[in-house]
Structure formats: structure tokens, C-alpha cells
Design a protein around this motif. Structure first.
Motif, PDB file in Angstrom:
ATOM      1  N   GLN A   1       0.834  -1.196   0.000  1.00  0.00           N
ATOM      2  CA  GLN A   1       0.000   0.000   0.000  1.00  0.00           C
ATOM      3  C   GLN A   1       0.874   1.253   0.000  1.00  0.00           C
ATOM      4  O   GLN A   1       1.820   1.362   0.758  1.00  0.00           O
ATOM      5  N   GLY A   2       0.547   2.157  -0.905  1.00  0.00           N
ATOM      6  CA  GLY A   2       1.321   3.382  -1.044  1.00  0.00           C
ATOM      7  C   GLY A   2       2.444   3.276  -2.060  1.00  0.00           C
ATOM      8  O   GLY A   2       3.025   4.267  -2.442  1.00  0.00           O
ATOM      9  N   ASN A   3       2.766   2.071  -2.496  1.00  0.00           N
ATOM     10  CA  ASN A   3       3.822   1.850  -3.479  1.00  0.00           C
ATOM     11  C   ASN A   3       3.159   1.397  -4.782  1.00  0.00           C
ATOM     12  O   ASN A   3       2.967   0.204  -5.012  1.00  0.00           O
ATOM     13  N   ASN A   4       2.776   2.367  -5.605  1.00  0.00           N
ATOM     14  CA  ASN A   4       2.012   2.037  -6.813  1.00  0.00           C
ATOM     15  C   ASN A   4       2.783   1.161  -7.792  1.00  0.00           C
ATOM     16  O   ASN A   4       2.188   0.364  -8.507  1.00  0.00           O
ATOM     17  N   ILE A   5       4.099   1.249  -7.827  1.00  0.00           N
ATOM     18  CA  ILE A   5       4.898   0.403  -8.725  1.00  0.00           C
ATOM     19  C   ILE A   5       4.809  -1.059  -8.268  1.00  0.00           C
ATOM     20  O   ILE A   5       4.620  -1.964  -9.083  1.00  0.00           O
ATOM     21  N   ALA A   6       4.911  -1.290  -6.973  1.00  0.00           N
ATOM     22  CA  ALA A   6       4.806  -2.659  -6.447  1.00  0.00           C
ATOM     23  C   ALA A   6       3.396  -3.214  -6.648  1.00  0.00           C
ATOM     24  O   ALA A   6       3.233  -4.385  -7.012  1.00  0.00           O
ATOM     25  N   LEU A   7       2.372  -2.390  -6.417  1.00  0.00           N
ATOM     26  CA  LEU A   7       0.989  -2.842  -6.627  1.00  0.00           C
ATOM     27  C   LEU A   7       0.736  -3.155  -8.097  1.00  0.00           C
ATOM     28  O   LEU A   7       0.039  -4.125  -8.417  1.00  0.00           O
ATOM     29  N   LEU A   8       1.294  -2.359  -8.984  1.00  0.00           N
ATOM     30  CA  LEU A   8       1.163  -2.620 -10.411  1.00  0.00           C
ATOM     31  C   LEU A   8       1.819  -3.954 -10.770  1.00  0.00           C
ATOM     32  O   LEU A   8       1.280  -4.726 -11.560  1.00  0.00           O
ATOM     33  N   ALA A   9       2.952  -4.266 -10.147  1.00  0.00           N
ATOM     34  CA  ALA A   9       3.620  -5.547 -10.385  1.00  0.00           C
ATOM     35  C   ALA A   9       2.739  -6.707  -9.909  1.00  0.00           C
ATOM     36  O   ALA A   9       2.656  -7.741 -10.582  1.00  0.00           O
ATOM     37  N   VAL A  10       2.056  -6.541  -8.784  1.00  0.00           N
ATOM     38  CA  VAL A  10       1.146  -7.577  -8.289  1.00  0.00           C
ATOM     39  C   VAL A  10       0.008  -7.780  -9.290  1.00  0.00           C
ATOM     40  O   VAL A  10      -0.325  -8.916  -9.646  1.00  0.00           O
ATOM     41  N   LEU A  11      -0.594  -6.685  -9.760  1.00  0.00           N
ATOM     42  CA  LEU A  11      -1.685  -6.789 -10.729  1.00  0.00           C
ATOM     43  C   LEU A  11      -1.228  -7.452 -12.026  1.00  0.00           C
ATOM     44  O   LEU A  11      -1.946  -8.289 -12.586  1.00  0.00           O
ATOM     45  N   ARG A  12      -0.043  -7.091 -12.483  1.00  0.00           N
ATOM     46  CA  ARG A  12       0.481  -7.711 -13.710  1.00  0.00           C
ATOM     47  C   ARG A  12       0.689  -9.210 -13.528  1.00  0.00           C
ATOM     48  O   ARG A  12       0.399 -10.010 -14.416  1.00  0.00           O
ATOM     49  N   GLN A  13       1.196  -9.593 -12.365  1.00  0.00           N
ATOM     50  CA  GLN A  13       1.439 -11.015 -12.104  1.00  0.00           C
ATOM     51  C   GLN A  13       0.126 -11.780 -12.031  1.00  0.00           C
ATOM     52  O   GLN A  13       0.023 -12.896 -12.553  1.00  0.00           O
ATOM     53  N   LEU A  14      -0.896 -11.186 -11.415  1.00  0.00           N
ATOM     54  CA  LEU A  14      -2.204 -11.839 -11.351  1.00  0.00           C
ATOM     55  C   LEU A  14      -2.800 -11.992 -12.748  1.00  0.00           C
ATOM     56  O   LEU A  14      -3.381 -13.034 -13.069  1.00  0.00           O
TER      57      LEU A  14
END
Length: 131
Positions: A35-48
Motif C-alpha cells: 500500500q502506497g507503493n504504486n509500482i509494487a501494486l502494479l507488479a502484483v496486478l500484472r502477475q495476477l
């Protein structure tokens, strides 16, 4: 309870649900930690999204029914359980609209804070409250 079918280990429905819930919990925890790290969250979404594509195009397609009764059962399940799984992508326009709205609200908050500070300075730090 596990069953053996055609040389493949198949989890019982209860075990499958428990394992799936453990995975969901792990993904939610990961997302919360990012949370708060949009680059890391984007990586999670891409992996899903990649995992969804991999399962759909590989294992799922290979397991599609080869007779009418099984196809009917699959379609009935898809219809009764909420439809076809779909991972929606956020449109860039929506991303920009959300960003613009957040920027404007931050700008208004900054202006309000500046106005209050100027008012306090003009009154030499004295505050008058009007009812």
C-alpha cells in the motif's frame, strides 16, 4: 480427502477451497504490504493477470469437455456461479481522472492551509472564533 484420477492427484472440494482461501489471503497481505507503493501494486496486478492468462490458455483449455453433457454442466456452472472470470484493466482515462481529482483536492487543501496561515499571521497569531 484426496482422490487419484488418471494418475493425477486431485484435491477434494474442501481442500481446494482451503488452499484457494490461503492464496487469496496471501495476495491480500502482499497488496496491503505494498500500500502506497504504486509500482509494487502494479507488479502484483500484472502477475495476477499473467497467472490468469496462463491458467486459462493452458490448463483450463486442456481440461475443456469433450462431450455435450460435460459442456452443458460446465456452462451451467459458469452461469450459476457468477459468469466467466474476467480481470478488468483500469483505463488510462480513469487513472488520469482519479489523479486529477486527487491533485485538485490536495491543491484545495493546500490553499486552505495557506489561507489559514496567512490569517493567523495577519492577526499576530490571535484567533477569533465567530459563531
Amino acid at each position: 480427502m484426496q482422490q487419484i484420477e488418471e494418475g493425477t492427484l486431485i484435491l477434494s472440494q474442501d481442500n481446494q477451497q482451503a488452499e484457494l482461501q490461503a492464496i487469496v489471503g496471501a495476495v491480500r497481505t502482499l497488496a496491503a504490504n505494498c500500500q502506497g507503493n504504486n509500482i509494487a501494486l502494479l507488479a502484483v496486478l500484472r502477475q495476477l493477470e499473467e497467472l490468469h492468462r496462463e491458467i486459462r490458455d493452458g490448463i483450463f483449455q486442456a481440461s475443456l469437455p469433450d462431450n455435450r453433457q460435460a459442456l452443458y454442466a460446465l456452462l451451467r456452472d459458469i452461469e450459476s456461479q457468477g459468469g466467466w472470470p474476467y480481470i478488468e484493466r483500469m483505463r488510462l482515462q480513469a487513472l488520469f481522472a482519479n489523479w486529477e481529482a486527487a491533485t485538485q483536492s490536495n491543491h484545495i487543501a493546500d490553499e486552505t492551509k495557506t489561507d489559514v496561515t496567512k490569517t493567523l499571521e495577519s492577526h499576530n497569531g490571535e484567533v477569533t472564533i465567530w459563531d
